[in-house]
Design an enzyme around this catalytic site. Sequence first.
Site, short mmCIF file in Angstrom:
data_model
loop_
_atom_site.label_atom_id
_atom_site.label_comp_id
_atom_site.label_asym_id
_atom_site.label_seq_id
_atom_site.Cartn_x
_atom_site.Cartn_y
_atom_site.Cartn_z
N TYR A 143 42.22 38.19 76.56
CA TYR A 143 42.57 38.96 78.08
C TYR A 143 43.72 39.67 78.36
CZ TYR A 143 43.60 37.16 82.66
OH TYR A 143 43.95 37.54 84.33
N TRP A 202 45.61 42.80 81.29
CA TRP A 202 45.41 43.80 82.87
C TRP A 202 44.77 45.69 82.14
CZ3 TRP A 202 45.69 44.56 88.45
CH2 TRP A 202 45.61 43.89 89.23
P1 PGD Z 1 50.56 42.28 82.20
O1 PGD Z 1 52.28 42.76 80.69
O2 PGD Z 1 49.67 43.01 82.60
O3 PGD Z 1 49.49 40.61 81.62
O4 PGD Z 1 48.68 39.08 81.97
P2 PGD Z 1 48.52 40.31 81.64
O5 PGD Z 1 48.57 39.76 79.92
O6 PGD Z 1 47.60 40.58 81.96
O7 PGD Z 1 50.11 42.76 80.21
C1 PGD Z 1 48.81 44.33 79.49
C2 PGD Z 1 48.97 43.90 78.23
O8 PGD Z 1 48.30 45.51 78.45
C3 PGD Z 1 50.69 45.79 78.47
O9 PGD Z 1 51.46 44.66 77.64
C4 PGD Z 1 50.55 46.53 78.39
O10 PGD Z 1 51.63 47.36 78.08
C5 PGD Z 1 49.41 46.97 77.37
N1 PGD Z 1 48.45 47.97 77.63
C6 PGD Z 1 48.00 48.98 78.61
N2 PGD Z 1 47.75 49.47 78.62
C7 PGD Z 1 46.46 49.12 77.81
C8 PGD Z 1 46.05 50.15 76.37
O11 PGD Z 1 45.32 51.14 77.11
N3 PGD Z 1 45.83 49.46 75.59
C9 PGD Z 1 46.22 48.59 74.85
N4 PGD Z 1 45.38 48.17 74.16
N5 PGD Z 1 47.62 47.59 75.42
C10 PGD Z 1 47.27 48.53 76.62
C11 PGD Z 1 48.38 38.96 83.71
C12 PGD Z 1 48.88 37.15 84.27
O12 PGD Z 1 50.30 36.28 84.08
C13 PGD Z 1 47.59 36.73 85.29
S1 PGD Z 1 46.40 37.70 85.77
C14 PGD Z 1 47.98 36.13 86.48
S2 PGD Z 1 47.51 36.06 87.51
C15 PGD Z 1 49.55 35.37 85.58
N6 PGD Z 1 49.92 34.71 86.98
C16 PGD Z 1 51.00 33.63 86.05
C17 PGD Z 1 51.82 32.66 86.93
O13 PGD Z 1 51.61 32.67 88.45
N7 PGD Z 1 52.85 31.63 86.80
C18 PGD Z 1 53.05 32.19 85.02
N8 PGD Z 1 53.83 30.98 85.54
N9 PGD Z 1 52.19 32.95 84.98
C19 PGD Z 1 51.86 33.94 84.73
N10 PGD Z 1 50.38 34.43 83.69
C20 PGD Z 1 49.58 35.63 84.53
#
Ligand code: PGD
Length: 783
Positions: A109, A111
């Site tokens: 999972y 983004w």
């Molecule tokens: P990001 O920080 O966007 O978090 O959780 P998600 O795991 O999506 O992580 C994406 C990672 O992908 C980053 O580390 C980035 O460096 C990496 N990345 C970017 N581009 C690339 C690429 O091309 N290749 C590779 N291999 N990696 C790449 C999001 C999630 O967190 C969401 S959607 C929600 S709504 C949540 N909400 C809550 C909440 O309300 N409360 C808590 N406590 N926690 C939450 N977490 C949730």
Amino acid sequence: MSTGRPTSSHWGPLRARVEDGQLSIVPHEIDSCPSSLLRNMGPANGHAARIHHPMVRRGWLENGSGPSQARGRDEFVRVEWPELVALLAAELDRVIDLHGNAAIFGGSYGWGSAGRFHHPQSQVHRFLNTVGGYARSVNTYSTGASSVILPHVLGAGVDAVHGLTGWSVLAEHTTLIVAFGGLPARNMAVAPGGITRHRGAAALRQIIGDGTAVVAVTPSRADCPDGPDVRWCPIDPGTDVAMMLALAWVLITGHLHDTEFLRTRCAGYDRLEAYVLGLEDGVPKTPEWAEVITGVAAAEIYTLAARMAANRTFVSVTWSLQRAQHGEQPPWAAVALAAVLGQIGMPGGGFGHGYGSMGDVGLPQRRNPLPTLPQGRNPVGAFIPVARIADMLLNPGAHFEYNGGVHRYPDARLVYWCGGNPFHHHQHIGRLRRALAMPDTVVVHEPFWTATARHADIVVPSATSLERSDIGASRNDPCLHAMHQTCDPPGDARTDYETFSELAAAMGVRSAFTEDASERDWLRRIYERWRRQLAGQGAAPPPFEEFWNAGHTELPELPDDEVMLRDFARDPETYRLSTPSGRIELFSETIQSFGYDDCPGHPTWLPPDAGPSAKYPLTLLASQPANRLHSQMDMGPASQEGKVNGREPMLMHPEDAASREIAPGSIVVISSAQGSCLAGAVLTDDIKKGCVQLSTGAWYAPLDPSDVDSPCGHGNVNTLTVDRGTSRLAQGCTGQLVSVDVRRHQGPAPAVSAHAPPRDAVPNPPARPCDGRPRSVEDRSTK
Ligand code: PGD
């Protein structure tokens, strides 16, 4: 001097260029209201936290695969690409041969970053499908509860999770918005895949400026828009359902409900009414009853109910409300409240979900396809609801309930992550660390040394979106962006496509994975397929080369005059919903038949199991951050400027602070039944007394990496949150709320080391501009 090559991000289009080894980013001229998150990109891209080389955990390399508690504290050993590919291919083969493909957990999972071809989840899923499939995850951390409950209530044919009613309809018709969770502008800056013109916040300002009243029901004033007729109604966190039921009680007992709508468009109103009036459980859901639960004065609830009946009222619920225990209830109760008012389907009335949760909600609905990388077919049936990852790893083979079924957790021996950060998104990090000690092997593709990368056995260095070419596009956005590569990846980092291509070659399935196509071939292919799909829909995008050279192409504007359920409300027989009754289900026989005590057959007030207590008297709100997206680029200046001496800011009411001798800027220790973290205090009466707020996304920095329950010195909120599903129905994430206590930190302040690379990592080279030549996999393998 060139303004830079066009590209795109989740927070909007931009131009980027390299000069004298420095990467500079400017907003794209097409967006008149660019996001400040762009400021994080340049400094983050060249930050010391970049991963430059393939790395393997020493214990895994020397002792072989197997469960290990050393993950997260062991050293890493640098290896060259041929060795990495051979090790990884052999381990995949071993797991598949011994345990079958269901033993590979590839839910992965996250983004990732913008770009339709390099979309990390599509890449990893296509690759794993090519080698026989994987155990997957369903639903999202964003809308885990809504996306399961709302199809039962409104039918699977209505995408009620993403607000369908257009901003301009609200502007023209709505006179009152009752916004549970408020309408936070910060979340409107982003959408998965990008947002070309940031119009949501401006549309909302215009609506309010033109006289629409807003009552924002939220514990935090930061969720309220500005405006002359905006009223902040502070409520105790997690109690909105009690307030919604009390509003319904006032409407029903005051004969302000729409009996005709409830009789002809809804199923099960009699059951809901019996519950609201107290005939079912002996507890009438009066405003006085709700006042005790919610902290909202009964008089205010009476007045608001009367206003709602007298206005064209839009009942809006943010996604955050359903990220809590019993998170199925707020969206269902809000649909019921809107149904009692009888305004569902009327322009500007009814129910809306996700306004203020995401930038693409409220925009004209474009139902056209997006360019996508085909993911192939996954023959493995095993799945988990996405937020049950730690539960799965800790209980292989155990039963779990989900949406009326009983399923078994797969026995995951190999966890494959690409484009996500579970140490950001998953709840109760101590439990997650115990869980991640269980599998034989953890593989992580990442551009940065996130905590997830540090807990891997095999670390694969990924290129960022600035270091590859792609096509940027997202749901409801009229533009497709040519994402031109700006610079080369540092060190030995590669695109995930390059890595998977080599891995597929080592496993004998290269052509099946690559179809013998280079990055540029794929971009042309997925673009042209998209162009053909659009033919006949009134749009005529140019051929690929023309699009690529122009930098973007735009589809014709659509009117945003959609009203959710307008046809159904007008003619419920012709436009039956795809629910069992064909109507809005205020009572669901299906859900009732599941026999879940934590999600009964109609919207119900269910108090949380672990609300505030003598030990943990405060409720913490884990909101989405304003200065970064999730955990992404937390080291960038926009994110860093919001910190308090390098720690994540925690907002607290001055009266709660005074009794704890906490001053502005104090280092505080926040503790819950799950764990603890440090943060920097910010005192404000914009937060309801009894609540504190700490955003998600501060990188995890354990004070003692060898202790899985170590406090985080930086402020990662998921050290505190509870790892439990919303209910047996949806099993969604419950990360939004947790009961905590806060005290002033005593003694010397520990250093914050969240973004420092592991000691074995090598220093960062200056950025290298790329030559603009299309990249091929062969270029990399000869490097
Ligand atoms: P990001 O920080 O966007 O978090 O959780 P998600 O795991 O999506 O992580 C994406 C990672 O992908 C980053 O580390 C980035 O460096 C990496 N990345 C970017 N581009 C690339 C690429 O091309 N290749 C590779 N291999 N990696 C790449 C999001 C999630 O967190 C969401 S959607 C929600 S709504 C949540 N909400 C809550 C909440 O309300 N409360 C808590 N406590 N926690 C939450 N977490 C949730």
